[in-house]
Design a protein around this motif. Structure first.
Motif, PDB file in Angstrom:
ATOM      1  N   ALA A 207      49.852  37.373  49.005  1.00  0.00           N
ATOM      2  CA  ALA A 207      49.344  38.737  49.156  1.00  0.00           C
ATOM      3  C   ALA A 207      48.628  39.253  47.913  1.00  0.00           C
ATOM      4  CB  ALA A 207      50.493  39.680  49.513  1.00  0.00           C
ATOM      5  N   ALA A 208      48.735  38.539  46.803  1.00  0.00           N
ATOM      6  CA  ALA A 208      48.160  39.036  45.548  1.00  0.00           C
ATOM      7  C   ALA A 208      46.646  38.944  45.558  1.00  0.00           C
ATOM      8  CB  ALA A 208      48.720  38.245  44.374  1.00  0.00           C
ATOM      9  N   ASN A 209      46.001  39.977  45.023  1.00  0.00           N
ATOM     10  CA  ASN A 209      44.579  39.898  44.727  1.00  0.00           C
ATOM     11  C   ASN A 209      44.431  39.199  43.376  1.00  0.00           C
ATOM     12  OD1 ASN A 209      43.654  41.210  47.047  1.00  0.00           O
ATOM     13  ND2 ASN A 209      43.927  43.235  46.133  1.00  0.00           N
ATOM     14  N   ALA A 210      43.442  38.319  43.263  1.00  0.00           N
ATOM     15  CA  ALA A 210      43.334  37.502  42.054  1.00  0.00           C
ATOM     16  C   ALA A 210      41.883  37.285  41.658  1.00  0.00           C
ATOM     17  CB  ALA A 210      44.019  36.148  42.267  1.00  0.00           C
ATOM     18  N   PHE A 211      41.671  37.184  40.343  1.00  0.00           N
ATOM     19  CA  PHE A 211      40.340  36.877  39.835  1.00  0.00           C
ATOM     20  C   PHE A 211      40.450  36.132  38.513  1.00  0.00           C
ATOM     21  CE2 PHE A 211      41.300  41.154  38.209  1.00  0.00           C
ATOM     22  CZ  PHE A 211      40.940  41.069  36.869  1.00  0.00           C
ATOM     23  N   LEU A 212      39.345  35.524  38.131  1.00  0.00           N
ATOM     24  CA  LEU A 212      39.264  34.759  36.895  1.00  0.00           C
ATOM     25  C   LEU A 212      37.994  35.171  36.156  1.00  0.00           C
ATOM     26  CD1 LEU A 212      39.751  30.936  36.467  1.00  0.00           C
ATOM     27  CD2 LEU A 212      37.546  31.945  35.888  1.00  0.00           C
ATOM     28  N   TYR A 213      38.104  35.304  34.830  1.00  0.00           N
ATOM     29  CA  TYR A 213      36.936  35.604  34.003  1.00  0.00           C
ATOM     30  C   TYR A 213      36.831  34.542  32.919  1.00  0.00           C
ATOM     31  CZ  TYR A 213      33.639  37.985  30.914  1.00  0.00           C
ATOM     32  OH  TYR A 213      32.552  38.288  30.140  1.00  0.00           O
ATOM     33  N   THR A 214      35.702  33.850  32.885  1.00  0.00           N
ATOM     34  CA  THR A 214      35.472  32.823  31.878  1.00  0.00           C
ATOM     35  C   THR A 214      34.823  33.454  30.646  1.00  0.00           C
ATOM     36  OG1 THR A 214      35.142  31.150  33.606  1.00  0.00           O
ATOM     37  CG2 THR A 214      34.353  30.600  31.399  1.00  0.00           C
ATOM     38  N   TYR A 215      35.439  33.255  29.473  1.00  0.00           N
ATOM     39  CA  TYR A 215      34.831  33.821  28.269  1.00  0.00           C
ATOM     40  C   TYR A 215      34.422  32.767  27.245  1.00  0.00           C
ATOM     41  CZ  TYR A 215      39.474  33.750  25.908  1.00  0.00           C
ATOM     42  OH  TYR A 215      40.674  33.392  25.343  1.00  0.00           O
ATOM     43  N   ARG A 216      34.691  31.493  27.529  1.00  0.00           N
ATOM     44  CA  ARG A 216      34.178  30.381  26.737  1.00  0.00           C
ATOM     45  C   ARG A 216      33.943  29.218  27.693  1.00  0.00           C
ATOM     46  NH1 ARG A 216      34.954  33.627  23.075  1.00  0.00           N
ATOM     47  NH2 ARG A 216      35.828  33.272  20.992  1.00  0.00           N
ATOM     48  N   GLY A 217      32.857  28.498  27.504  1.00  0.00           N
ATOM     49  CA  GLY A 217      32.621  27.284  28.263  1.00  0.00           C
ATOM     50  C   GLY A 217      32.304  27.537  29.730  1.00  0.00           C
ATOM     51  N   GLU A 218      32.855  26.683  30.584  1.00  0.00           N
ATOM     52  CA  GLU A 218      32.631  26.767  32.029  1.00  0.00           C
ATOM     53  C   GLU A 218      33.744  26.019  32.744  1.00  0.00           C
ATOM     54  OE1 GLU A 218      28.615  26.198  33.644  1.00  0.00           O
ATOM     55  OE2 GLU A 218      29.464  24.670  34.991  1.00  0.00           O
ATOM     56  N   VAL A 219      34.238  26.583  33.826  1.00  0.00           N
ATOM     57  CA  VAL A 219      35.278  25.914  34.600  1.00  0.00           C
ATOM     58  C   VAL A 219      34.831  25.750  36.043  1.00  0.00           C
ATOM     59  CG1 VAL A 219      37.160  26.744  33.132  1.00  0.00           C
ATOM     60  CG2 VAL A 219      36.469  28.100  35.141  1.00  0.00           C
ATOM     61  N   VAL A 253      39.645  31.042  29.715  1.00  0.00           N
ATOM     62  CA  VAL A 253      39.532  31.977  30.829  1.00  0.00           C
ATOM     63  C   VAL A 253      40.713  32.935  30.843  1.00  0.00           C
ATOM     64  CG1 VAL A 253      38.316  30.245  32.229  1.00  0.00           C
ATOM     65  CG2 VAL A 253      40.777  30.560  32.528  1.00  0.00           C
ATOM     66  N   LEU A 254      40.489  34.102  31.423  1.00  0.00           N
ATOM     67  CA  LEU A 254      41.576  35.002  31.788  1.00  0.00           C
ATOM     68  C   LEU A 254      41.803  34.847  33.281  1.00  0.00           C
ATOM     69  CD1 LEU A 254      40.857  38.431  30.033  1.00  0.00           C
ATOM     70  CD2 LEU A 254      42.425  36.629  29.297  1.00  0.00           C
ATOM     71  N   LEU A 255      43.052  34.623  33.664  1.00  0.00           N
ATOM     72  CA  LEU A 255      43.432  34.562  35.079  1.00  0.00           C
ATOM     73  C   LEU A 255      44.328  35.758  35.351  1.00  0.00           C
ATOM     74  CD1 LEU A 255      43.482  33.116  37.815  1.00  0.00           C
ATOM     75  CD2 LEU A 255      45.435  31.791  36.981  1.00  0.00           C
ATOM     76  N   VAL A 256      43.944  36.573  36.331  1.00  0.00           N
ATOM     77  CA  VAL A 256      44.628  37.839  36.596  1.00  0.00           C
ATOM     78  C   VAL A 256      44.935  37.951  38.086  1.00  0.00           C
ATOM     79  CG1 VAL A 256      44.446  40.370  36.442  1.00  0.00           C
ATOM     80  CG2 VAL A 256      43.396  38.926  34.671  1.00  0.00           C
ATOM     81  N   ALA A 257      46.152  38.383  38.411  1.00  0.00           N
ATOM     82  CA  ALA A 257      46.540  38.588  39.803  1.00  0.00           C
ATOM     83  C   ALA A 257      47.569  39.706  39.877  1.00  0.00           C
ATOM     84  CB  ALA A 257      47.100  37.303  40.416  1.00  0.00           C
ATOM     85  N   GLY A 258      47.650  40.358  41.034  1.00  0.00           N
ATOM     86  CA  GLY A 258      48.632  41.423  41.206  1.00  0.00           C
ATOM     87  C   GLY A 258      48.762  41.828  42.658  1.00  0.00           C
ATOM     88  N   GLN A 259      49.887  42.467  42.965  1.00  0.00           N
ATOM     89  CA  GLN A 259      50.153  42.928  44.329  1.00  0.00           C
ATOM     90  C   GLN A 259      49.436  44.252  44.587  1.00  0.00           C
ATOM     91  OE1 GLN A 259      51.751  41.298  46.683  1.00  0.00           O
ATOM     92  NE2 GLN A 259      52.446  39.594  45.412  1.00  0.00           N
ATOM     93  N   PRO A 260      48.617  44.334  45.642  1.00  0.00           N
ATOM     94  CA  PRO A 260      47.906  45.582  45.931  1.00  0.00           C
ATOM     95  C   PRO A 260      48.866  46.704  46.301  1.00  0.00           C
ATOM     96  CG  PRO A 260      47.620  44.003  47.713  1.00  0.00           C
ATOM     97  CD  PRO A 260      48.307  43.262  46.608  1.00  0.00           C
ATOM     98  N   LEU A 261      48.519  47.917  45.865  1.00  0.00           N
ATOM     99  CA  LEU A 261      49.338  49.087  46.186  1.00  0.00           C
ATOM    100  C   LEU A 261      49.005  49.634  47.567  1.00  0.00           C
ATOM    101  CD1 LEU A 261      49.138  50.891  42.727  1.00  0.00           C
ATOM    102  CD2 LEU A 261      51.170  49.836  43.736  1.00  0.00           C
ATOM    103  N   GLY A 262      47.758  49.504  47.983  1.00  0.00           N
ATOM    104  CA  GLY A 262      47.358  50.013  49.293  1.00  0.00           C
ATOM    105  C   GLY A 262      47.397  51.524  49.390  1.00  0.00           C
ATOM    106  N   GLU A 263      47.245  52.207  48.249  1.00  0.00           N
ATOM    107  CA  GLU A 263      47.280  53.671  48.217  1.00  0.00           C
ATOM    108  C   GLU A 263      45.880  54.219  47.928  1.00  0.00           C
ATOM    109  OE1 GLU A 263      51.853  54.008  46.433  1.00  0.00           O
ATOM    110  OE2 GLU A 263      50.146  54.471  45.141  1.00  0.00           O
ATOM    111  N   PRO A 264      45.629  55.485  48.281  1.00  0.00           N
ATOM    112  CA  PRO A 264      44.323  56.076  47.962  1.00  0.00           C
ATOM    113  C   PRO A 264      44.065  56.051  46.458  1.00  0.00           C
ATOM    114  CG  PRO A 264      45.548  57.476  49.489  1.00  0.00           C
ATOM    115  CD  PRO A 264      46.501  56.424  49.014  1.00  0.00           C
ATOM    116  N   ILE A 265      42.816  55.822  46.082  1.00  0.00           N
ATOM    117  CA  ILE A 265      42.415  55.807  44.673  1.00  0.00           C
ATOM    118  C   ILE A 265      41.315  56.839  44.470  1.00  0.00           C
ATOM    119  CG2 ILE A 265      41.441  54.435  42.783  1.00  0.00           C
ATOM    120  CD1 ILE A 265      42.432  51.919  44.306  1.00  0.00           C
TER     121      ILE A 265
END
Length: 295
Positions: A207-219, A253-265
């Motif tokens: 259920a987690a939303n996830a993303f990756l950001y590359t800050y050196r090189g390439e993956v 790289v930074l790898l980031v993931a988390g559980q969505p709140l599903g609340e109004p923003i």
């Protein structure tokens, strides 16, 4: 370094998530003219819930960072600042003060409101790092402000059999608990240093939303390449159990993931609440001095 001494059990990923979209960060400035790259902005609030923003900054030109981020307010979310290189002094209206240096992390829960400043404590040399905004659930948006500095040595890290260095800022990786844990959003924030020819598997909740950001090189991950300066958003899948990241050359790289709140923003600048009425109250509190006193 808070390097672990117990055995590390490698994650087993049977099917890697695929890349849904790639996004190039946009050059901008913030604070008193600090030049940075906005990687995640409000257009991605829903898609990357509970994450609200990711900024990357990196320059060796003092004129790009020296003016810093003078006194400014926040309410309703958390900020995570990760300093790769440089020195930044934090002061806030709750009486907190700290110096963020190479490899250190500052975690601040703005809660009901804080006014703070982030100012460079250097006049030359490189300054590089990231700031990530993590939303708070509605029940915690008016919580008491909280703050903590984690120096470089306090960030748990380990090295895999493949030579990958994993710095666990938040969450857990391969049995190693990070510096911070959160029950509702369950953030995972990893800084991965991948030598040429290495591979890293990281399990992720479905259920987690996830993303990756590359800050050196390439993956290479999820069927595509992610070069430096690009964000890769991973598709949510009930059948994929994580991500597999491969590096043909030295990469970070930074790898980031988390559980969505599903609340109004609802966001208005440095205030992130659930309703427009709450934003208007935040503005009234700030203008009347009830949100916090100047740092």
């Amino acid at each position: 370094m808070a390097t672990t001494h117990h055995p590390i059990t490698a994650d087993t990923v049977q099917r890697s998530r695929q890349i849904e979209q790639r996004i190039a960060g946009q050059a901008t400035s913030d604070g008193a003219g600090v030049k940075l790259v906005r990687v995640v902005d409000r257009a991605l609030h829903r898609r990357l819930d509970p994450f609200l923003m990711l900024d990357a900054f990196g320059t060796d030109r003092p004129e790009d960072y020296i003016a810093g981020f003078p006194d400014h307010p926040h309410r309703g979310f958390e900020t995570i600042t990760y300093m790769i290189a440089g020195r930044m002094r934090h002061r806030d209206s709750a009486g907190h003060e700290g110096l963020l240096e190479n490899g250190g992390v500052q975690w601040m829960t703005a809660g009901r409101g804080v006014i703070h400043s982030e100012m460079p404590e250097q006049e030359q040399g490189a300054m590089e790092g990231f700031q990530l905004w993590l939303n708070l659930p509605a029940r915690d948006k008016l919580a008491e402000p909280w703050y903590r500095d984690f120096p470089n040595a306090a960030i748990p890290q380990f090295t895999t059999a493949d030579g990958v260095t994993v710095r666990v800022i938040a969450g857990e990786s391969q049995g190693v608990a990070g510096a911070v844990r959160r029950e509702v959003t369950e953030p995972l924030i990893l800084d991965l240093h991948l030598p040429a020819g290495s591979r890293h598997a990281q399990s992720l909740p479905a259920a987690a939303n996830a993303f990756l950001y590359t800050y050196r090189g390439e993956v290479a991950v999820g069927g595509g390449a992610v070069p430096a300066g690009q964000l890769a958003i991973f598709a949510n899948s009930a059948t994929a159990d994580g991500v597999v990241i491969e590096a043909a050359r030295d990469s970070r790289v930074l790898l980031v993931a988390g559980q969505p709140l599903g609340e109004p923003i609802v966001q208005y600048g440095p205030f992130v609440m659930n309703t427009q009425a709450e934003i208007e109250q935040a503005l009234r509190d700030f203008r009347s001095g009830r949100l916090g006193t100047a740092a």
